[in-house]
Motif scaffolding. Structure first.
Motif, PDB file in Angstrom:
ATOM      1  N   GLN A 149       0.919  -1.221   0.168  1.00 37.96           N
ATOM      2  CA  GLN A 149       0.269   0.317   0.002  1.00 37.96           C
ATOM      3  C   GLN A 149       0.251   1.370  -0.184  1.00 37.96           C
ATOM      4  O   GLN A 149       0.295   1.952  -0.954  1.00 37.96           O
ATOM      5  N   GLN A 150       1.861   0.885   1.070  1.00 36.62           N
ATOM      6  CA  GLN A 150       2.938   2.476   0.303  1.00 36.62           C
ATOM      7  C   GLN A 150       3.527   2.628  -0.815  1.00 36.62           C
ATOM      8  O   GLN A 150       3.100   3.543  -0.853  1.00 36.62           O
ATOM      9  N   PHE A 151       3.935   0.896  -0.928  1.00 38.40           N
ATOM     10  CA  PHE A 151       4.896   1.945  -2.026  1.00 38.40           C
ATOM     11  C   PHE A 151       3.192   2.282  -3.567  1.00 38.40           C
ATOM     12  O   PHE A 151       3.831   3.107  -3.912  1.00 38.40           O
ATOM     13  N   GLU A 152       2.492   1.419  -3.492  1.00 38.03           N
ATOM     14  CA  GLU A 152       1.412   1.941  -4.500  1.00 38.03           C
ATOM     15  C   GLU A 152       0.762   3.285  -4.425  1.00 38.03           C
ATOM     16  O   GLU A 152       0.798   3.934  -5.182  1.00 38.03           O
ATOM     17  N   ALA A 153       0.755   3.930  -3.540  1.00 38.54           N
ATOM     18  CA  ALA A 153       0.426   4.980  -2.464  1.00 38.54           C
ATOM     19  C   ALA A 153       1.434   6.435  -3.244  1.00 38.54           C
ATOM     20  O   ALA A 153       1.077   7.109  -4.156  1.00 38.54           O
ATOM     21  N   LEU A 154       2.287   5.838  -3.075  1.00 35.74           N
ATOM     22  CA  LEU A 154       3.863   6.588  -3.665  1.00 35.74           C
ATOM     23  C   LEU A 154       4.598   6.692  -4.869  1.00 35.74           C
ATOM     24  O   LEU A 154       4.181   7.797  -5.844  1.00 35.74           O
ATOM     25  N   ALA A 155       3.812   5.628  -5.935  1.00 37.34           N
ATOM     26  CA  ALA A 155       3.954   5.444  -6.989  1.00 37.34           C
ATOM     27  C   ALA A 155       2.544   6.626  -7.723  1.00 37.34           C
ATOM     28  O   ALA A 155       3.533   7.331  -8.483  1.00 37.34           O
ATOM     29  N   THR A 212      12.314  14.821  -8.596  1.00 37.26           N
ATOM     30  CA  THR A 212      13.005  12.918  -8.712  1.00 37.26           C
ATOM     31  C   THR A 212      13.255  12.851  -8.041  1.00 37.26           C
ATOM     32  O   THR A 212      13.604  11.777  -7.295  1.00 37.26           O
ATOM     33  N   GLN A 213      14.888  13.407  -7.106  1.00 40.82           N
ATOM     34  CA  GLN A 213      14.859  12.770  -6.030  1.00 40.82           C
ATOM     35  C   GLN A 213      14.544  12.330  -5.013  1.00 40.82           C
ATOM     36  O   GLN A 213      14.426  11.608  -4.087  1.00 40.82           O
ATOM     37  N   LYS A 214      13.248  13.870  -4.765  1.00 41.83           N
ATOM     38  CA  LYS A 214      12.283  13.377  -3.406  1.00 41.83           C
ATOM     39  C   LYS A 214      12.168  12.433  -3.640  1.00 41.83           C
ATOM     40  O   LYS A 214      11.871  11.576  -2.586  1.00 41.83           O
ATOM     41  N   TYR A 215      11.858  11.413  -4.323  1.00 39.58           N
ATOM     42  CA  TYR A 215      10.743  10.042  -4.431  1.00 39.58           C
ATOM     43  C   TYR A 215      11.973   9.382  -4.647  1.00 39.58           C
ATOM     44  O   TYR A 215      11.613   8.431  -4.197  1.00 39.58           O
ATOM     45  N   LEU A 216      12.771   9.537  -5.631  1.00 40.34           N
ATOM     46  CA  LEU A 216      13.605   8.664  -5.255  1.00 40.34           C
ATOM     47  C   LEU A 216      14.720   7.933  -3.370  1.00 40.34           C
ATOM     48  O   LEU A 216      13.590   7.577  -3.117  1.00 40.34           O
ATOM     49  N   ASP A 217      14.164   9.449  -3.353  1.00 38.15           N
ATOM     50  CA  ASP A 217      14.794   9.186  -1.351  1.00 38.15           C
ATOM     51  C   ASP A 217      13.042   8.375  -0.594  1.00 38.15           C
ATOM     52  O   ASP A 217      13.776   7.538   0.068  1.00 38.15           O
ATOM     53  N   GLU A 218      12.277   8.955  -0.752  1.00 41.81           N
ATOM     54  CA  GLU A 218      11.024   8.291  -0.533  1.00 41.81           C
ATOM     55  C   GLU A 218      10.471   6.798  -0.810  1.00 41.81           C
ATOM     56  O   GLU A 218      10.545   6.172   0.305  1.00 41.81           O
ATOM     57  N   LEU A 219      11.306   6.433  -1.995  1.00 50.59           N
ATOM     58  CA  LEU A 219      11.545   4.609  -2.855  1.00 50.59           C
ATOM     59  C   LEU A 219      12.315   3.905  -1.853  1.00 50.59           C
ATOM     60  O   LEU A 219      12.138   3.019  -1.261  1.00 50.59           O
ATOM     61  N   THR A 227       4.794  -8.669  -8.430  1.00 52.64           N
ATOM     62  CA  THR A 227       4.387  -7.458  -9.389  1.00 52.64           C
ATOM     63  C   THR A 227       4.921  -6.192  -8.929  1.00 52.64           C
ATOM     64  O   THR A 227       5.288  -5.338  -9.307  1.00 52.64           O
ATOM     65  N   ASN A 228       4.794  -5.536  -7.558  1.00 55.43           N
ATOM     66  CA  ASN A 228       5.109  -4.418  -7.020  1.00 55.43           C
ATOM     67  C   ASN A 228       6.869  -4.674  -6.779  1.00 55.43           C
ATOM     68  O   ASN A 228       7.093  -3.564  -6.757  1.00 55.43           O
ATOM     69  N   ASN A 229       7.003  -5.410  -6.318  1.00 59.22           N
ATOM     70  CA  ASN A 229       8.570  -5.269  -6.573  1.00 59.22           C
ATOM     71  C   ASN A 229       9.393  -5.494  -7.773  1.00 59.22           C
ATOM     72  O   ASN A 229      10.395  -4.591  -7.845  1.00 59.22           O
ATOM     73  N   VAL A 230       8.299  -5.889  -8.838  1.00 64.27           N
ATOM     74  CA  VAL A 230       9.056  -5.938 -10.217  1.00 64.27           C
ATOM     75  C   VAL A 230       8.876  -3.907 -10.710  1.00 64.27           C
ATOM     76  O   VAL A 230       9.898  -3.213 -11.144  1.00 64.27           O
ATOM     77  N   ASP A 231       7.140  -3.422 -10.510  1.00 67.73           N
ATOM     78  CA  ASP A 231       7.420  -1.944 -10.146  1.00 67.73           C
ATOM     79  C   ASP A 231       8.575  -1.417  -9.679  1.00 67.73           C
ATOM     80  O   ASP A 231       8.438  -0.543 -10.199  1.00 67.73           O
ATOM     81  N   ALA A 232       9.122  -1.448  -8.566  1.00 64.73           N
ATOM     82  CA  ALA A 232       9.157  -0.801  -7.445  1.00 64.73           C
ATOM     83  C   ALA A 232      11.019  -0.849  -8.390  1.00 64.73           C
ATOM     84  O   ALA A 232      11.514   0.899  -8.378  1.00 64.73           O
ATOM     85  N   ARG A 233      11.560  -1.745  -8.263  1.00 67.01           N
ATOM     86  CA  ARG A 233      12.629  -1.946  -9.487  1.00 67.01           C
ATOM     87  C   ARG A 233      12.644  -0.663 -10.389  1.00 67.01           C
ATOM     88  O   ARG A 233      13.844  -0.234 -11.041  1.00 67.01           O
ATOM     89  N   ILE A 234      11.527  -0.337 -11.268  1.00 66.32           N
ATOM     90  CA  ILE A 234      11.461  -0.431 -12.539  1.00 66.32           C
ATOM     91  C   ILE A 234      11.543   1.101 -12.287  1.00 66.32           C
ATOM     92  O   ILE A 234      12.448   1.814 -12.998  1.00 66.32           O
ATOM     93  N   LEU A 235      11.040   1.905 -11.931  1.00 67.68           N
ATOM     94  CA  LEU A 235      10.874   3.132 -10.656  1.00 67.68           C
ATOM     95  C   LEU A 235      11.685   3.733 -10.294  1.00 67.68           C
ATOM     96  O   LEU A 235      12.222   4.941 -10.984  1.00 67.68           O
ATOM     97  N   LYS A 236      12.462   3.064  -9.958  1.00 64.78           N
ATOM     98  CA  LYS A 236      13.709   3.311  -8.819  1.00 64.78           C
ATOM     99  C   LYS A 236      14.685   3.076 -10.274  1.00 64.78           C
ATOM    100  O   LYS A 236      15.953   4.407 -10.412  1.00 64.78           O
ATOM    101  N   HIS A 237      15.179   2.253 -11.232  1.00 65.69           N
ATOM    102  CA  HIS A 237      16.336   2.639 -12.331  1.00 65.69           C
ATOM    103  C   HIS A 237      15.516   4.057 -12.894  1.00 65.69           C
ATOM    104  O   HIS A 237      16.497   4.266 -13.295  1.00 65.69           O
ATOM    105  N   LEU A 251      14.017   6.562 -12.080  1.00 65.52           N
ATOM    106  CA  LEU A 251      14.399   8.162 -11.685  1.00 65.52           C
ATOM    107  C   LEU A 251      15.870   8.432 -11.394  1.00 65.52           C
ATOM    108  O   LEU A 251      16.225   9.287 -11.288  1.00 65.52           O
ATOM    109  N   GLU A 252      16.634   6.867 -10.967  1.00 73.89           N
ATOM    110  CA  GLU A 252      17.974   6.844 -11.515  1.00 73.89           C
ATOM    111  C   GLU A 252      18.636   7.583 -12.523  1.00 73.89           C
ATOM    112  O   GLU A 252      19.475   8.338 -12.738  1.00 73.89           O
ATOM    113  N   ALA A 253      18.208   7.213 -13.482  1.00 72.85           N
ATOM    114  CA  ALA A 253      18.320   7.374 -15.162  1.00 72.85           C
ATOM    115  C   ALA A 253      17.870   9.090 -15.998  1.00 72.85           C
ATOM    116  O   ALA A 253      18.602   9.176 -15.754  1.00 72.85           O
TER     117      ALA A 253
END
Length: 207
Positions: A1-7, A49-56, A67-77, A79-81
């Protein structure tokens, strides 16, 4: 829930700060706006971008479902990109093609997602903002490769042709010729001046 809300919150803020991308993706709340191409706008998006990378980074990916684990890693990459693009590649300094607003205008007239008059009114609003993009380009561009500047010169001519041609055709069709004319003239004038600057100022120092 925390990740989905953040995303979901990130996507909403990303689309708000990138109205051109929002239009392409089918979010039409910001169809009357262009991206902020100024250095201040670039810094603002970098901070977001930095704000959400820090929150993530505060979320334990191991506790997410598959599913969320994959999405979280995609989002992290992603944001870093984005941060790498801004901090290291710095395309806004050497790629004049990144200031091409033709797609932002074309997206409004080539897709039948709303009444034509509504889309044209948003196109009119975007045309009014074209001079701001030109100011940002002149301020930010430093020393592009020659081929990039040559390409941008041709693309710029294409955008002018789009505003004078296809957009004009739709304006005539909707009976909005007089309504759009001042904004068209304003945008074309700015783009013609920009084209002259690309040829006479930027091209000679593009190496």
């Amino acid at each position: 829930q925390q990740f989905e809300a953040l995303a979901n919150k990130y996507i909403a803020e990303y689309l708000k700060i990138n109205p051109e991308a929002a239009t392409r993706l089918g979010e039409h709340k910001y169809d009357n706006l262009l991206n902020d191409y100024s250095l201040e706008g670039i810094k603002k998006e970098r901070a977001l971008t930095q704000k959400y990378l820090d929150e993530l980074g505060k979320i334990d990916f191991a506790k997410l479902n598959k599913t969320n684990n994959v999405d979280a890693r995609i989002l992290k990459h992603s944001l870093e990109a984005a941060i790498f693009q801004t901090d290291e590649l710095r395309g806004y300094e050497w790629n004049p093609a990144s200031y091409n607003v033709g797609g932002a205008i074309n997206d409004l007239i080539s897709r039948d997602f709303a009444p034509l008059k509504t889309r044209l009114m948003n196109a009119k609003a975007r045309l009014e903002l074209v001079p701001n993009v030109v100011v940002a380009a002149k301020s930010n561009l430093k020393n592009p490769p020659q081929i990039h500047t040559q390409t941008a010169i041709q693309q710029n001519k294409g955008v002018i042709a789009l505003i004078k041609g296809d957009l004009q055709m739709f304006a005539d069709q909707a009976g909005m010729k007089a309504e759009l004319a001042p904004s068209q003239e304003k945008a074309v004038k700015a783009l013609e001046e920009y084209g002259a600057w690309l040829e006479k100022d930027l091209l000679p120092r593009s190496n």
